[in-house]
Design a protein around this motif. Sequence first.
Motif, PDB file in Angstrom:
ATOM      1  N   GLU A 120     -29.296  60.119 -47.057  1.00 63.72           N
ATOM      2  CA  GLU A 120     -29.726  61.112 -47.875  1.00 63.72           C
ATOM      3  C   GLU A 120     -29.738  60.748 -49.294  1.00 63.72           C
ATOM      4  O   GLU A 120     -30.880  60.998 -49.875  1.00 63.72           O
ATOM      5  CB  GLU A 120     -29.221  62.422 -47.657  1.00 63.72           C
ATOM      6  CG  GLU A 120     -29.383  63.279 -46.207  1.00 63.72           C
ATOM      7  CD  GLU A 120     -28.504  64.258 -46.045  1.00 63.72           C
ATOM      8  OE1 GLU A 120     -28.181  64.883 -46.768  1.00 63.72           O
ATOM      9  OE2 GLU A 120     -28.644  64.860 -44.932  1.00 63.72           O
ATOM     10  N   ARG A 123     -33.728  51.312 -56.488  1.00 62.79           N
ATOM     11  CA  ARG A 123     -34.781  50.547 -56.493  1.00 62.79           C
ATOM     12  C   ARG A 123     -34.376  49.238 -55.229  1.00 62.79           C
ATOM     13  O   ARG A 123     -33.563  49.328 -54.825  1.00 62.79           O
ATOM     14  CB  ARG A 123     -35.227  49.655 -57.716  1.00 62.79           C
ATOM     15  CG  ARG A 123     -34.107  48.817 -58.353  1.00 62.79           C
ATOM     16  CD  ARG A 123     -34.503  48.411 -59.619  1.00 62.79           C
ATOM     17  NE  ARG A 123     -33.212  47.531 -60.158  1.00 62.79           N
ATOM     18  CZ  ARG A 123     -33.376  46.125 -60.164  1.00 62.79           C
ATOM     19  NH1 ARG A 123     -34.412  45.504 -59.904  1.00 62.79           N
ATOM     20  NH2 ARG A 123     -32.440  45.673 -60.778  1.00 62.79           N
ATOM     21  N   LYS A 161     -32.564  57.882 -49.786  1.00 61.65           N
ATOM     22  CA  LYS A 161     -33.844  58.233 -49.868  1.00 61.65           C
ATOM     23  C   LYS A 161     -34.127  59.159 -51.163  1.00 61.65           C
ATOM     24  O   LYS A 161     -35.078  58.987 -51.673  1.00 61.65           O
ATOM     25  CB  LYS A 161     -34.171  59.480 -48.752  1.00 61.65           C
ATOM     26  CG  LYS A 161     -35.351  59.931 -48.645  1.00 61.65           C
ATOM     27  CD  LYS A 161     -35.308  60.778 -47.293  1.00 61.65           C
ATOM     28  CE  LYS A 161     -36.813  61.528 -46.985  1.00 61.65           C
ATOM     29  NZ  LYS A 161     -36.894  62.138 -45.766  1.00 61.65           N
ATOM     30  N   ASP A 162     -33.163  59.991 -51.743  1.00 64.63           N
ATOM     31  CA  ASP A 162     -33.097  60.844 -52.865  1.00 64.63           C
ATOM     32  C   ASP A 162     -33.275  59.967 -54.079  1.00 64.63           C
ATOM     33  O   ASP A 162     -33.990  60.244 -54.854  1.00 64.63           O
ATOM     34  CB  ASP A 162     -32.169  61.963 -52.954  1.00 64.63           C
ATOM     35  CG  ASP A 162     -32.255  62.905 -54.103  1.00 64.63           C
ATOM     36  OD1 ASP A 162     -33.157  63.501 -54.230  1.00 64.63           O
ATOM     37  OD2 ASP A 162     -31.220  63.077 -54.937  1.00 64.63           O
ATOM     38  N   LEU A 208     -34.267  56.880 -54.177  1.00 62.61           N
ATOM     39  CA  LEU A 208     -35.357  56.148 -54.221  1.00 62.61           C
ATOM     40  C   LEU A 208     -36.671  57.028 -54.640  1.00 62.61           C
ATOM     41  O   LEU A 208     -37.573  56.559 -55.490  1.00 62.61           O
ATOM     42  CB  LEU A 208     -35.804  55.389 -52.952  1.00 62.61           C
ATOM     43  CG  LEU A 208     -34.947  54.285 -52.341  1.00 62.61           C
ATOM     44  CD1 LEU A 208     -35.200  53.897 -51.020  1.00 62.61           C
ATOM     45  CD2 LEU A 208     -35.306  53.027 -53.421  1.00 62.61           C
ATOM     46  N   ASN A 209     -36.670  58.347 -54.081  1.00 64.39           N
ATOM     47  CA  ASN A 209     -37.748  59.262 -54.346  1.00 64.39           C
ATOM     48  C   ASN A 209     -37.575  59.673 -56.081  1.00 64.39           C
ATOM     49  O   ASN A 209     -38.837  59.712 -56.508  1.00 64.39           O
ATOM     50  CB  ASN A 209     -37.776  60.484 -53.503  1.00 64.39           C
ATOM     51  CG  ASN A 209     -38.064  60.196 -51.913  1.00 64.39           C
ATOM     52  OD1 ASN A 209     -38.671  59.471 -51.722  1.00 64.39           O
ATOM     53  ND2 ASN A 209     -37.634  61.126 -51.422  1.00 64.39           N
ATOM     54  N   LYS A 210     -36.591  59.715 -56.321  1.00 62.21           N
ATOM     55  CA  LYS A 210     -36.377  60.177 -57.851  1.00 62.21           C
ATOM     56  C   LYS A 210     -36.294  58.823 -58.803  1.00 62.21           C
ATOM     57  O   LYS A 210     -36.176  58.970 -59.891  1.00 62.21           O
ATOM     58  CB  LYS A 210     -35.343  60.914 -58.081  1.00 62.21           C
ATOM     59  CG  LYS A 210     -35.162  62.185 -57.499  1.00 62.21           C
ATOM     60  CD  LYS A 210     -33.962  63.061 -57.517  1.00 62.21           C
ATOM     61  CE  LYS A 210     -34.143  64.225 -56.745  1.00 62.21           C
ATOM     62  NZ  LYS A 210     -32.855  65.112 -57.119  1.00 62.21           N
ATOM     63  N   LYS A 211     -36.755  57.633 -58.320  1.00 62.47           N
ATOM     64  CA  LYS A 211     -36.672  56.462 -59.251  1.00 62.47           C
ATOM     65  C   LYS A 211     -35.221  56.012 -59.880  1.00 62.47           C
ATOM     66  O   LYS A 211     -35.136  55.501 -60.690  1.00 62.47           O
ATOM     67  CB  LYS A 211     -37.816  56.521 -59.798  1.00 62.47           C
ATOM     68  CG  LYS A 211     -38.984  56.813 -59.525  1.00 62.47           C
ATOM     69  CD  LYS A 211     -39.967  55.586 -59.172  1.00 62.47           C
ATOM     70  CE  LYS A 211     -41.348  55.855 -58.773  1.00 62.47           C
ATOM     71  NZ  LYS A 211     -41.574  56.039 -57.422  1.00 62.47           N
TER      72      LYS A 211
END
Length: 143
Positions: free
Chosen positions: A108, A120, A111-112, A114-117
């Motif tokens: 989690e 990387r 994923k979080d 990566l989604n929030k940049k």
Amino acid sequence: MSFREDLEEGKEYENYILNIVQKKYPQAKIIDGYFKEYDIIIPENNKAIEVKSDIDMWVRTGNIAIEVRNRGELSGLSVTKADYWCHVLVECGKIKNTLVFEVKELKEIVKDFLNKKKARMVMGGDDDLAQLVLLPLTELREL
């Protein structure tokens, strides 16, 4: 460092984690040979541990590297069946810290981030064939 040297060094850190775990769970043991699902099994509670190490690079980059693919195949965090992920941080041959995550929580976080940049993806490892997620330690400390 060769694959064989990496493997031998990895076994050293598996033994380090095993010694800690065995203080509470004496039947815990390392799975011998190549077994990509986990490294240590704890029969007393039917839990498994994946052990990874980050040697020196984390000091220079401020990141830990989590492998998710290798040579185009899912690997590392993507395939582990472990309940816990122990990430041993080593500097100049000495263990400086160990991060412990529940695997489902680490997935989690990846994923979080990566989604929030905040994290990387990069290619690295032997011949740059591994896909790695770089997680910043400063962000991990804030969790």
